[in-house]
Design a protein around this motif. Structure first.
Motif, PDB file in Angstrom:
ATOM      1  N   ALA A  27       0.827  -1.212   0.000  1.00 61.66           N
ATOM      2  CA  ALA A  27       0.000   0.000   0.000  1.00 61.66           C
ATOM      3  C   ALA A  27       0.859   1.260   0.000  1.00 61.66           C
ATOM      4  O   ALA A  27       0.481   2.287  -0.582  1.00 61.66           O
ATOM      5  N   GLN A  28       2.033   1.186   0.607  1.00 63.16           N
ATOM      6  CA  GLN A  28       2.922   2.344   0.676  1.00 63.16           C
ATOM      7  C   GLN A  28       3.560   2.666  -0.673  1.00 63.16           C
ATOM      8  O   GLN A  28       4.124   3.763  -0.847  1.00 63.16           O
ATOM      9  N   LEU A  29       3.478   1.736  -1.624  1.00 61.01           N
ATOM     10  CA  LEU A  29       4.083   1.953  -2.940  1.00 61.01           C
ATOM     11  C   LEU A  29       3.169   2.732  -3.884  1.00 61.01           C
ATOM     12  O   LEU A  29       3.598   3.167  -4.951  1.00 61.01           O
ATOM     13  N   ILE A  30       1.911   2.903  -3.519  1.00 63.07           N
ATOM     14  CA  ILE A  30       0.951   3.595  -4.380  1.00 63.07           C
ATOM     15  C   ILE A  30       1.059   5.101  -4.168  1.00 63.07           C
ATOM     16  O   ILE A  30       1.030   5.586  -3.036  1.00 63.07           O
ATOM     17  N   GLN A  31       1.192   5.827  -5.275  1.00 61.21           N
ATOM     18  CA  GLN A  31       1.339   7.273  -5.226  1.00 61.21           C
ATOM     19  C   GLN A  31       0.008   7.969  -5.528  1.00 61.21           C
ATOM     20  O   GLN A  31      -0.838   7.433  -6.259  1.00 61.21           O
ATOM     21  N   PRO A  32      -0.188   9.177  -4.984  1.00 65.78           N
ATOM     22  CA  PRO A  32      -1.422   9.920  -5.260  1.00 65.78           C
ATOM     23  C   PRO A  32      -1.622  10.135  -6.757  1.00 65.78           C
ATOM     24  O   PRO A  32      -0.682  10.428  -7.492  1.00 65.78           O
ATOM     25  N   GLY A  33      -2.860   9.958  -7.190  1.00 65.52           N
ATOM     26  CA  GLY A  33      -3.215  10.199  -8.576  1.00 65.52           C
ATOM     27  C   GLY A  33      -2.987   9.032  -9.512  1.00 65.52           C
ATOM     28  O   GLY A  33      -3.344   9.106 -10.693  1.00 65.52           O
ATOM     29  N   GLN A  34      -2.415   7.968  -9.021  1.00 64.79           N
ATOM     30  CA  GLN A  34      -2.135   6.835  -9.898  1.00 64.79           C
ATOM     31  C   GLN A  34      -3.400   6.056 -10.258  1.00 64.79           C
ATOM     32  O   GLN A  34      -4.378   6.042  -9.524  1.00 64.79           O
ATOM     33  N   VAL A  35      -3.318   5.388 -11.418  1.00 67.54           N
ATOM     34  CA  VAL A  35      -4.327   4.406 -11.822  1.00 67.54           C
ATOM     35  C   VAL A  35      -3.722   3.045 -11.531  1.00 67.54           C
ATOM     36  O   VAL A  35      -2.644   2.707 -12.053  1.00 67.54           O
ATOM     37  N   VAL A  36      -4.387   2.256 -10.691  1.00 68.20           N
ATOM     38  CA  VAL A  36      -3.796   1.038 -10.145  1.00 68.20           C
ATOM     39  C   VAL A  36      -4.692  -0.163 -10.412  1.00 68.20           C
ATOM     40  O   VAL A  36      -5.884  -0.139 -10.088  1.00 68.20           O
ATOM     41  N   PHE A  37      -4.124  -1.199 -10.998  1.00 61.95           N
ATOM     42  CA  PHE A  37      -4.802  -2.497 -11.069  1.00 61.95           C
ATOM     43  C   PHE A  37      -4.529  -3.236  -9.765  1.00 61.95           C
ATOM     44  O   PHE A  37      -3.360  -3.354  -9.348  1.00 61.95           O
ATOM     45  N   ILE A  38      -5.557  -3.762  -9.133  1.00 61.72           N
ATOM     46  CA  ILE A  38      -5.372  -4.620  -7.959  1.00 61.72           C
ATOM     47  C   ILE A  38      -6.052  -5.948  -8.230  1.00 61.72           C
ATOM     48  O   ILE A  38      -7.241  -6.012  -8.533  1.00 61.72           O
ATOM     49  N   ASP A  39      -5.264  -6.991  -8.134  1.00 65.04           N
ATOM     50  CA  ASP A  39      -5.715  -8.346  -8.414  1.00 65.04           C
ATOM     51  C   ASP A  39      -6.676  -8.835  -7.337  1.00 65.04           C
ATOM     52  O   ASP A  39      -6.809  -8.217  -6.275  1.00 65.04           O
TER      53      ASP A  39
ATOM     54  N   GLY B 177     -12.465 -14.468 -18.394  1.00 60.79           N
ATOM     55  CA  GLY B 177     -13.095 -14.669 -19.683  1.00 60.79           C
ATOM     56  C   GLY B 177     -12.843 -13.529 -20.654  1.00 60.79           C
ATOM     57  O   GLY B 177     -12.178 -12.534 -20.345  1.00 60.79           O
ATOM     58  N   SER B 178     -13.401 -13.660 -21.848  1.00 60.21           N
ATOM     59  CA  SER B 178     -13.143 -12.712 -22.927  1.00 60.21           C
ATOM     60  C   SER B 178     -13.635 -11.307 -22.596  1.00 60.21           C
ATOM     61  O   SER B 178     -12.997 -10.310 -22.975  1.00 60.21           O
ATOM     62  N   ALA B 179     -14.760 -11.189 -21.901  1.00 57.91           N
ATOM     63  CA  ALA B 179     -15.283  -9.862 -21.549  1.00 57.91           C
ATOM     64  C   ALA B 179     -14.317  -9.135 -20.613  1.00 57.91           C
ATOM     65  O   ALA B 179     -14.109  -7.914 -20.743  1.00 57.91           O
ATOM     66  N   THR B 180     -13.738  -9.866 -19.691  1.00 56.91           N
ATOM     67  CA  THR B 180     -12.776  -9.268 -18.764  1.00 56.91           C
ATOM     68  C   THR B 180     -11.533  -8.805 -19.510  1.00 56.91           C
ATOM     69  O   THR B 180     -11.055  -7.675 -19.319  1.00 56.91           O
ATOM     70  N   VAL B 181     -10.995  -9.662 -20.367  1.00 60.06           N
ATOM     71  CA  VAL B 181      -9.784  -9.328 -21.112  1.00 60.06           C
ATOM     72  C   VAL B 181     -10.027  -8.146 -22.040  1.00 60.06           C
ATOM     73  O   VAL B 181      -9.175  -7.247 -22.162  1.00 60.06           O
TER      74      VAL B 181
ATOM     75  N   VAL C 226      -7.632   0.004 -21.027  1.00 52.10           N
ATOM     76  CA  VAL C 226      -7.075   0.773 -19.914  1.00 52.10           C
ATOM     77  C   VAL C 226      -5.546   0.753 -19.958  1.00 52.10           C
ATOM     78  O   VAL C 226      -4.936  -0.219 -20.434  1.00 52.10           O
ATOM     79  N   ARG C 227      -4.930   1.827 -19.459  1.00 52.49           N
ATOM     80  CA  ARG C 227      -3.495   1.855 -19.212  1.00 52.49           C
ATOM     81  C   ARG C 227      -3.315   2.231 -17.746  1.00 52.49           C
ATOM     82  O   ARG C 227      -3.809   3.259 -17.300  1.00 52.49           O
ATOM     83  N   ALA C 228      -2.604   1.404 -17.011  1.00 57.96           N
ATOM     84  CA  ALA C 228      -2.436   1.638 -15.571  1.00 57.96           C
ATOM     85  C   ALA C 228      -0.975   1.924 -15.241  1.00 57.96           C
ATOM     86  O   ALA C 228      -0.060   1.525 -15.971  1.00 57.96           O
ATOM     87  N   ASP C 229      -0.772   2.628 -14.133  1.00 58.14           N
ATOM     88  CA  ASP C 229       0.586   2.916 -13.674  1.00 58.14           C
ATOM     89  C   ASP C 229       1.244   1.677 -13.074  1.00 58.14           C
ATOM     90  O   ASP C 229       2.433   1.437 -13.281  1.00 58.14           O
TER      91      ASP C 229
ATOM     92  N   VAL D 171      -0.789  -4.261 -19.882  1.00 59.23           N
ATOM     93  CA  VAL D 171      -1.191  -2.864 -20.044  1.00 59.23           C
ATOM     94  C   VAL D 171      -0.850  -2.006 -18.828  1.00 59.23           C
ATOM     95  O   VAL D 171      -1.309  -0.867 -18.710  1.00 59.23           O
ATOM     96  N   ALA D 172      -0.031  -2.530 -17.931  1.00 58.95           N
ATOM     97  CA  ALA D 172       0.433  -1.760 -16.773  1.00 58.95           C
ATOM     98  C   ALA D 172       1.905  -1.392 -16.965  1.00 58.95           C
ATOM     99  O   ALA D 172       2.692  -2.190 -17.478  1.00 58.95           O
ATOM    100  N   ALA D 173       2.265  -0.172 -16.561  1.00 63.16           N
ATOM    101  CA  ALA D 173       3.665   0.259 -16.690  1.00 63.16           C
ATOM    102  C   ALA D 173       4.578  -0.580 -15.803  1.00 63.16           C
ATOM    103  O   ALA D 173       5.728  -0.830 -16.155  1.00 63.16           O
TER     104      ALA D 173
END
Length: 251
Positions: free
Chosen positions: A85-97, A152-156, A162-165, A197-199
């Motif tokens: 959680a400490q690695l997430i910066q303000p304003g970021q777009v984050v994928f969380i599994d 599934g295909s809808a999720t993919v 999307v492009r995430a940080d 699609v995540a940096a």
């Protein structure tokens, strides 16, 4: 030598060496490689190891369903979630599994943090309902009940828009040679799409997942941007990851 005795020797070899090479084991036990492969197939069927080309690797205890995994290494997962959680910066777009460690991550997000979380996990989304500064975007798809995530295909297809940080990935297994792997083919595909699609891709790995393998590879180790695990993990277990230049964050 009885088959049961031979299998015990193979499991002991796996514990000591971290892998079984079928050709080497056949020579050691003075039996054919076919016999060793048959033994490994039986042991894999019992969930005691993971067969790979030429031998076997340790199986991951994280192959159990979501409910069962909630009770495995709870303190470790909480600490890993706090560190992540400490690695997430303000304003970021984050994928969380999805996954039990991810649940701990979102619970440790600072209340003042403003960011966007995109997830295919209903439980992660629900955990963020009360967070005042997190915008939550849910990805659709078929609910994979074992892990409580969309697949599934809808999720993919939704992921591709999307492009995430950064992507915080949960997997069953992390291995220096086998890479990151999990126990379901479709779930592996979703994780692979998220990573693509995540940096950055950072894996959350409680100690029991390290140096193990599961049936379906997600990504090779070289595509990983970081690893979050416990400070209590022996240095020799982390050495192969450090040697590959992977940043390791210790909880």
């Amino acid at each position: 030598m009885l088959t049961s005795e031979r299998k015990l020797i193979l499991l002991d070899l796996l514990k000591q060496e971290g892998k079984i090479v079928a050709k080497t084991a056949a020579g050691l036990l003075e039996v054919s490689e076919d016999t060793i492969r048959r033994d490994l197939r039986d042991l894999a069927g019992e969930g005691l190891l993971q067969r790979v080309h030429g031998g076997a690797l340790p199986a991951s205890p994280a192959m159990a369903d979501f409910a069962a995994r909630q009770h495995i290494a709870v303190d470790d997962k909480s600490a890993i979630g706090r560190a992540a959680a400490q690695l997430i910066q303000p304003g970021q777009v984050v994928f969380i599994d999805g996954g039990t460690t991810s649940s701990h991550l979102v619970r440790h997000l600072p209340p003042h943090l403003r960011a966007t979380v995109i997830t295919h996990s209903p439980s992660v989304a629900v955990d963020l309902v009360a967070h005042p500064g997190i915008e939550v975007i849910m990805l659709g798809g078929r609910l994979f009940k074992h892990s409580v995530v969309g697949v599934g295909s809808a999720t993919v297809e939704a992921i591709r828009q999307v492009r995430a940080d950064v992507y915080f990935m949960g997997v069953c297994s992390v291995h220096p040679e086998a890479g990151l792997s999990t126990g379901d083919f479709e779930e592996a595909g979703v994780k692979r799409a998220l990573s693509a699609v995540a940096a950055e891709t950072i894996v959350l790995a409680s100690p029991e997942k390290l140096a193990t393998a599961s049936p379906y590879q997600v990504i090779p180790l070289d595509e990983l941007s970081g690893l979050v695990t416990m400070a209590s993990v022996p240095a020799e277990l982390l050495a192969p990851y450090r040697a590959r230049g992977i940043p390791i964050h210790l909880a």
